[in-house]
Design an enzyme around this catalytic site. Structure first.
Site, PDB file in Angstrom:
ATOM      1  N   LYS A  93     -94.307 -28.404 -28.207  1.00 29.90           N
ATOM      2  CA  LYS A  93     -94.870 -27.382 -27.305  1.00 29.90           C
ATOM      3  C   LYS A  93     -95.795 -26.442 -28.076  1.00 29.90           C
ATOM      4  O   LYS A  93     -96.911 -26.140 -27.632  1.00 29.90           O
ATOM      5  CB  LYS A  93     -93.717 -26.584 -26.680  1.00 29.90           C
ATOM      6  CG  LYS A  93     -94.145 -25.666 -25.571  1.00 29.90           C
ATOM      7  CD  LYS A  93     -92.974 -24.862 -25.040  1.00 29.90           C
ATOM      8  CE  LYS A  93     -91.860 -25.748 -24.537  1.00 29.90           C
ATOM      9  NZ  LYS A  93     -90.737 -24.979 -23.968  1.00 29.90           N
ATOM     10  N   LYS A 105     -84.308 -24.127 -32.122  1.00 31.32           N
ATOM     11  CA  LYS A 105     -83.521 -23.834 -30.925  1.00 31.32           C
ATOM     12  C   LYS A 105     -82.102 -23.533 -31.347  1.00 31.32           C
ATOM     13  O   LYS A 105     -81.614 -24.057 -32.350  1.00 31.32           O
ATOM     14  CB  LYS A 105     -83.514 -25.043 -29.981  1.00 31.32           C
ATOM     15  CG  LYS A 105     -83.237 -24.660 -28.544  1.00 31.32           C
ATOM     16  CD  LYS A 105     -84.462 -24.057 -27.891  1.00 31.32           C
ATOM     17  CE  LYS A 105     -84.247 -23.716 -26.448  1.00 31.32           C
ATOM     18  NZ  LYS A 105     -85.541 -23.457 -25.772  1.00 31.32           N
ATOM     19  N   ASP A 145     -83.379 -17.848 -23.876  1.00 29.69           N
ATOM     20  CA  ASP A 145     -83.409 -19.112 -23.116  1.00 29.69           C
ATOM     21  C   ASP A 145     -82.348 -18.947 -22.018  1.00 29.69           C
ATOM     22  O   ASP A 145     -82.064 -17.813 -21.616  1.00 29.69           O
ATOM     23  CB  ASP A 145     -83.149 -20.301 -24.068  1.00 29.69           C
ATOM     24  CG  ASP A 145     -83.397 -21.646 -23.404  1.00 29.69           C
ATOM     25  OD1 ASP A 145     -84.556 -21.944 -23.100  1.00 29.69           O
ATOM     26  OD2 ASP A 145     -82.432 -22.399 -23.165  1.00 29.69           O
TER      27      ASP A 145
END
Ligand code: NAD
Length: 415
Positions: A93, A105, A145
């Site tokens: 991304k 992440k 997130d």
């Protein structure tokens, strides 16, 4: 049907693009695994005095172009495999948008709805303290997130700053409240970016948004903002699917009013003027735009054949399985991939980090204008590539991003 893991999906997508690109096998091998993964098991004092040990992860996929960047998820179904997959998608991304980052992440296995505010704060602090050796403004910069928000980012920034001896490090996380270094425009950036991509796709397909209809799965941070910006473009939102049920109104649902209703009642399912809709019927609705904005693996061979939308805008990460991808391509659905569609969030996170480093803050108009420019350019670039190589938008996005990474890996001498 056997559920395919997000990591298997991410790897399959990489493998397919690698084949098309004739990628150097050494570079391919580097990209198939995250460079670094940390598992932490940390104690948290609960309100009743007991201690619970929680499990968390942080994965850093690649730092050839810059530090790792990516969100932190609090969810009972978080697994190491999922975190690894999400970190891979973040690398790709950032590449699509040309951001100077690799992917990261994190996640904690927890259902945050079962925690009090105090427990949530202690858990957030304990997790960030546990992963503090591998994060930092120049190393790895987390962000919100699923189930994490600006308040949690503020606790995390504060805890990291304490661990590091009391120097305030605003640039260690993004998605913070404005007062402690957050960027104007960050909270709605992912939804804003999604709608920019939908608008660009609609232009190419000759769809007039003021006459278009949309359906949205998941009315959270991303889905809620996407719904609001779509409505501002004149799109009629005819159905919304949430975790506890779906609603349908052929005359359109006002997202502002629906969000206010949910704020009061805690659910969308009883929203007046709508009829309930099942998960199955939701995906088969006659509409122009389908926006999955919940979790992975929502569009599968089970529901893909029934999809009638012209544009599938992946607001969530990994909502479509590779098998479903093929079905949609055969049906002629124009899919805008997650690594492009939801990149507005990481783009404004990048702006936030830049502002933190400069200690100089932009107006919301500056932020939105820069976001608009970068998303429009990224869409045009990926669209051009998809036309040139006669591949879908997902493949084109992977090919573009992986080419950049391969170049960086080569010049750094890793392969
Ligand atoms: P969120 O927790 O704010 O919202 C998710 C929403 O989906 C919730 O309202 C939840 O109830 C709903 N949901 C969960 N399971 C569902 C199901 N099976 N059916 C219908 N609804 C369901 O999370 P978010 O931040 O909006 O993230 C949503 C997706 O977007 C995730 O895939 C995330 O990785 C991705 N994403 C988020 C950002 C961001 O800036 N927050 C940026 C890029 C990508």
């Amino acid at each position: 049907m056997e559920e395919i893991s997000p990591l298997a999906v991410a790897r399959r997508q990489l493998d397919m693009a690698a084949e098309k690109l004739n990628l150097d096998p050494n570079i391919h091998a580097i990209l198939r695994e995250p460079a670094r993964v940390m598992e932490v098991n940390f104690p948290v004092r609960m309100d009743d005095g007991s201690v619970r040990v929680f499990k968390g992860y942080r994965a850093q996929h690649n730092n050839a172009i810059g530090p790792a960047k990516g969100g932190i998820r609090f969810h009972p179904q978080v697994t190491l495999e999922e975190v690894k997959a999400l970190s891979m998608w973040m690398t790709f991304k950032c590449g699509v948008l040309g951001l100077p980052y690799g992917g990261g992440k994190g996640g904690v296995v927890v259902d945050p709805r079962t925690l009090s505010k105090g427990e949530l704060e202690r858990l957030s602090r304990a997790y960030i303290s546990a992963i503090s050796p591998i994060i930092g403004p120049e190393q790895d910069i987390p962000a919100p997130d699923v189930n994490t928000n600006p308040q949690i980012m503020a606790w995390m920034m504060d805890e990291f700053s304490k661990v590091k001896g009391g120097v305030t490090y605003p640039g260690v996380v993004t998605g913070k409240p404005i007062i402690v270094g957050g960027s104007l425009g960050r909270s709605e950036a992912t939804g804003r970016g999604c709608v920019i991509i939908i608008r660009e796709a609609a232009k190419r397909l000759g769809i007039d948004l003021t006459k278009a209809t949309a359906v949205i799965q998941g009315l959270g941070n991303v889905g809620g903002a996407t719904a609001r910006f779509l409505a501002r473009e004149g799109v009629k939102i005819i159905a919304i699917l949430e975790i506890d049920g779906g609603i349908y109104n052929e005359n359109g649902i006002d997202p502002e009013d629906l969000l206010a209703y949910r704020e009061k009642t805690g659910t969308i399912t009883t929203y007046p003027g709508c009829r309930p809709i099942s998960n199955e019927d939701f995906f088969a609705l006659e509409c122009d735009i389908l926006v999955p904005a919940a979790l992975e693996n929502q569009i599968t061979p089970a529901n893909a054949p029934g999809i009638k939308a012209k544009i599938l805008a992946e607001a969530a990460n990994g909502p479509t399985t590779p098998e479903a991808d093929e079905i949609l391509a055969e049906k002629g659905v124009f899919l805008t991939p997650d690594i492009l569609t939801n990149a507005g969030g990481v783009t404004v996170s990048y702006f936030e980090w830049v502002q933190n480093i400069m200690h100089y803050y932009w107006t919301v108009d500056e932020v939105n204008a820069r976001l608009e420019q970068m998303m429009v350019e990224a869409f045009a670039c990926i669209y051009r590539m998809s036309q040139e190589y006669k591949v879908g938008m997902r493949m084109a996005a992977y090919m573009y991003s992986i080419s950049r990474l391969a170049e960086a890996i080569k010049v750094r001498g890793w392969a």
